[in-house]
Scaffold this motif. Structure first.
Motif, PDB file in Angstrom:
ATOM      1  N   THR A  63      -7.166  67.920  -8.122  1.00 21.44           N
ATOM      2  CA  THR A  63      -6.194  67.058  -7.447  1.00 21.44           C
ATOM      3  C   THR A  63      -6.854  65.787  -6.935  1.00 21.44           C
ATOM      4  OG1 THR A  63      -4.864  68.978  -6.779  1.00 21.44           O
ATOM      5  CG2 THR A  63      -4.539  66.927  -5.553  1.00 21.44           C
ATOM      6  N   VAL A  64      -8.019  65.931  -6.310  1.00 18.14           N
ATOM      7  CA  VAL A  64      -8.723  64.759  -5.783  1.00 18.14           C
ATOM      8  C   VAL A  64      -9.174  63.849  -6.929  1.00 18.14           C
ATOM      9  CG1 VAL A  64     -10.795  63.997  -4.566  1.00 18.14           C
ATOM     10  CG2 VAL A  64      -9.462  65.925  -3.681  1.00 18.14           C
ATOM     11  N   PHE A  65      -9.677  64.449  -8.015  1.00 21.72           N
ATOM     12  CA  PHE A  65     -10.123  63.648  -9.164  1.00 21.72           C
ATOM     13  C   PHE A  65      -8.974  62.841  -9.761  1.00 21.72           C
ATOM     14  CE2 PHE A  65     -10.522  63.426 -13.839  1.00 21.72           C
ATOM     15  CZ  PHE A  65     -11.606  62.564 -13.917  1.00 21.72           C
ATOM     16  N   LEU A  66      -7.815  63.472  -9.950  1.00 23.43           N
ATOM     17  CA  LEU A  66      -6.676  62.768 -10.530  1.00 23.43           C
ATOM     18  C   LEU A  66      -6.101  61.746  -9.558  1.00 23.43           C
ATOM     19  CD1 LEU A  66      -4.880  65.730 -12.349  1.00 23.43           C
ATOM     20  CD2 LEU A  66      -6.426  64.016 -13.304  1.00 23.43           C
ATOM     21  N   ALA A  67      -6.176  62.038  -8.257  1.00 25.11           N
ATOM     22  CA  ALA A  67      -5.713  61.061  -7.265  1.00 25.11           C
ATOM     23  C   ALA A  67      -6.571  59.804  -7.310  1.00 25.11           C
ATOM     24  CB  ALA A  67      -5.736  61.676  -5.871  1.00 25.11           C
ATOM     25  N   ILE A  68      -7.876  59.982  -7.522  1.00 20.80           N
ATOM     26  CA  ILE A  68      -8.770  58.826  -7.636  1.00 20.80           C
ATOM     27  C   ILE A  68      -8.420  58.015  -8.881  1.00 20.80           C
ATOM     28  CG2 ILE A  68     -11.162  58.132  -8.023  1.00 20.80           C
ATOM     29  CD1 ILE A  68     -11.998  60.506  -6.289  1.00 20.80           C
ATOM     30  N   MET A  69      -8.063  58.703  -9.970  1.00 18.15           N
ATOM     31  CA  MET A  69      -7.638  57.992 -11.180  1.00 18.15           C
ATOM     32  C   MET A  69      -6.410  57.132 -10.914  1.00 18.15           C
ATOM     33  SD  MET A  69      -8.064  60.757 -14.290  1.00 18.15           S
ATOM     34  CE  MET A  69      -7.342  59.604 -15.449  1.00 18.15           C
ATOM     35  N   CYS A  70      -5.531  57.602 -10.038  1.00 21.02           N
ATOM     36  CA  CYS A  70      -4.302  56.860  -9.740  1.00 21.02           C
ATOM     37  C   CYS A  70      -4.564  55.604  -8.929  1.00 21.02           C
ATOM     38  CB  CYS A  70      -3.317  57.755  -8.989  1.00 21.02           C
ATOM     39  SG  CYS A  70      -2.667  59.118  -9.972  1.00 21.02           S
ATOM     40  N   ILE A  71      -5.754  55.501  -8.331  1.00 18.01           N
ATOM     41  CA  ILE A  71      -6.082  54.304  -7.563  1.00 18.01           C
ATOM     42  C   ILE A  71      -6.150  53.079  -8.469  1.00 18.01           C
ATOM     43  CG2 ILE A  71      -7.870  53.210  -6.161  1.00 18.01           C
ATOM     44  CD1 ILE A  71      -8.506  55.923  -4.993  1.00 18.01           C
ATOM     45  N   VAL A  72      -6.532  53.282  -9.732  1.00 14.33           N
ATOM     46  CA  VAL A  72      -6.677  52.156 -10.663  1.00 14.33           C
ATOM     47  C   VAL A  72      -5.345  51.439 -10.875  1.00 14.33           C
ATOM     48  CG1 VAL A  72      -7.343  51.460 -12.994  1.00 14.33           C
ATOM     49  CG2 VAL A  72      -8.657  53.220 -11.783  1.00 14.33           C
ATOM     50  N   PRO A  73      -4.283  52.141 -11.339  1.00 19.35           N
ATOM     51  CA  PRO A  73      -3.015  51.428 -11.507  1.00 19.35           C
ATOM     52  C   PRO A  73      -2.442  50.912 -10.197  1.00 19.35           C
ATOM     53  CG  PRO A  73      -2.690  53.790 -11.788  1.00 19.35           C
ATOM     54  CD  PRO A  73      -4.163  53.555 -11.751  1.00 19.35           C
ATOM     55  N   LEU A  74      -2.634  51.673  -9.116  1.00 18.76           N
ATOM     56  CA  LEU A  74      -2.106  51.246  -7.830  1.00 18.76           C
ATOM     57  C   LEU A  74      -2.753  49.938  -7.371  1.00 18.76           C
ATOM     58  CD1 LEU A  74      -0.307  51.847  -5.398  1.00 18.76           C
ATOM     59  CD2 LEU A  74      -2.206  53.149  -4.409  1.00 18.76           C
ATOM     60  N   SER A  75      -4.071  49.832  -7.513  1.00 18.50           N
ATOM     61  CA  SER A  75      -4.759  48.611  -7.089  1.00 18.50           C
ATOM     62  C   SER A  75      -4.331  47.413  -7.926  1.00 18.50           C
ATOM     63  CB  SER A  75      -6.275  48.807  -7.173  1.00 18.50           C
ATOM     64  OG  SER A  75      -6.675  49.103  -8.500  1.00 18.50           O
ATOM     65  N   ILE A  76      -4.103  47.638  -9.219  1.00 18.20           N
ATOM     66  CA  ILE A  76      -3.647  46.545 -10.090  1.00 18.20           C
ATOM     67  C   ILE A  76      -2.284  46.035  -9.637  1.00 18.20           C
ATOM     68  CG2 ILE A  76      -2.913  45.961 -12.437  1.00 18.20           C
ATOM     69  CD1 ILE A  76      -5.011  47.957 -13.463  1.00 18.20           C
ATOM     70  N   VAL A  77      -1.366  46.954  -9.414  1.00 14.48           N
ATOM     71  CA  VAL A  77       0.006  46.583  -9.061  1.00 14.48           C
ATOM     72  C   VAL A  77       0.065  45.929  -7.679  1.00 14.48           C
ATOM     73  CG1 VAL A  77       2.272  47.538  -8.506  1.00 14.48           C
ATOM     74  CG2 VAL A  77       1.085  48.281 -10.569  1.00 14.48           C
TER      75      VAL A  77
END
Length: 398
Positions: A63-77
């Motif tokens: 869960t933590v690993f995939l949440a970190i992956m989600c930071i990439v699109p979130l930071s872009i947007v």
């Protein structure tokens, strides 16, 4: 008694009868953002509930690993939305409320709506495959865009005095979509791992190819809502614009999902659809945003012209606020006076930009007491901030 000699200290014979009387200025109380607090609380609770459910299913490490992956699109947007909002920024509390509405409230109810649309059409057609296609192409675009839109409409209507241009509505729509996007990305990533799917391919499609998808869909309705409360001259025109914006976003969403269904898992076919359909749509959307931002600056300049006629500001200050190149040059110049001078320059620019846009709103929709009151406060704010950066940079305004 003897008279004091020259240079002797003389003490007063008696204390003054009364000290000078003056009034202590009252502390100006800022209104508590009750609406934002409620939305943030509800959205955060629903978002954390969903994360906890995924943590139980997939374990804390994944869960933590995939949440970190989600930071990439979130930071872009978020970076893109902040770039759009830099001319006349909206309050952070309200943007956070829009974000958590999309990532909490909208996601929660959209999940139920999508399942309901699947079961209803599957029972009606007698086919689970048909139900899944209906959910993807019709149910999801309809329900998700409606739910994301409801939060934006509520924010824009309840905080309409803070909304001074259609771009403001676009920004709130984008933040609502950003919240929805990051939770949906997380869901897809978890599903790809638990079902032995291709996580790399999923990341490529969701982040590299479709990172601006949800933001594009919901920003259409957000811009229309901002236009309705700041530019529409009648309620009918405003309602029509909001409905058209929502339908446009839903159609764009359905187009993305529809091409995914038509490709049937064929990556080459989907990439063909992406090249000839989605890339042109994204480019048109970027062009629309650029034109909307340019129009916002032109509106602010037009709204400030009466203040030039009154001698309250000079034409060069309008250029400094509304022209991007002059704006950067002014901030660079103010930096010579230190961080406080640069901050004062930014606040001066924000105050003038909002002041000009308020005048445009009232020209289109008539005088509004709240905007008139805020315009007076903005004029005082700009004056005080001008004094600060002029003093710190050791310059004098002629």
């Amino acid at each position: 008694p003897a008279m004091p000699g020259p240079g002797a200290v003389q003490y007063p014979q008696a204390a003054p009868q009364a000290a000078q009387v003056w009034s202590v200025p009252a502390l100006k109380r800022q209104p508590v953002p009750v609406f934002e607090a409620v939305v943030i609380g509800a959205g955060a609770a629903l978002m954390l509930l969903g994360v906890f459910g995924f943590m139980v299913a997939s374990g804390p490490v994944l869960t933590v690993f995939l949440a970190i992956m989600c930071i990439v699109p979130l930071s872009i947007v978020i970076s893109f939305l902040q770039f759009i909002d830099r001319f006349e920024p909206e309050p952070w509390w309200t943007k956070i409320a829009a974000f958590l509405w999309g990532g909490g409230v909208a996601v929660f109810f959209a999940g139920m709506f999508n399942e309901l649309s699947f079961m209803s059409f599957a029972n009606l057609s007698g086919s689970d495959t048909a139900g899944a296609v209906f959910r993807s192409v019709v149910g999801a675009p309809l329900g998700e865009e409606l739910l994301k839109a409801l939060g934006v409409i509520a924010i824009v209507m309840l905080r309409r005095n803070n909304v001074s241009s259609p771009v403001d509505g676009l920004v709130y729509g984008g933040f609502s979509a950003a919240g929805f996007l990051v939770v949906e990305d997380f869901t897809y990533f978890v599903r790809a791992v638990l079902t032995d799917g291709d996580l790399g391919q999923m990341f490529s499609q969701r982040v590299v190819m479709g990172v601006f998808g949800h933001v594009m869909y919901t920003s259409c309705m957000g811009w229309a809502t901002g236009w309705a409360v700041t530019r529409a001259r009648s309620a009918a025109a405003g309602c029509g614009a909001v409905a058209l914006g929502w339908f446009t976003g839903m159609l764009l969403h359905a187009t993305w999902n529809g091409t995914a269904v038509l490709s049937g898992g064929d990556e080459e076919l989907f990439y063909t659809f992406y090249m000839f359909i989605h890339i042109p749509l994204f480019l048109l959307w970027f062009l629309f945003i650029a034109l909307a931002m340019k129009r916002e600056r032109r509106d602010a300049a037009a709204g400030l012209m009466p203040y030039v006629a009154q001698g309250w500001i000079i034409p060069a200050e309008i250029q400094m606020v509304c022209d991007p190149r002059s704006r950067r040059a002014a901030l660079a110049w103010a930096s010579n006076g230190g961080p406080l001078a640069k901050k004062a320059m930014k606040q001066f620019m924000y105050a003038l930009a909002t002041l000009g846009l308020h005048q445009v709103v009232m020209k289109n929709r008539g005088p509004e007491k709240a905007r008139i009151t805020e315009s007076r406060e903005l004029a005082k704010e700009a004056t005080s901030q001008r004094k600060i950066f002029m003093k710190l940079t050791r310059m004098r305004r002629f």
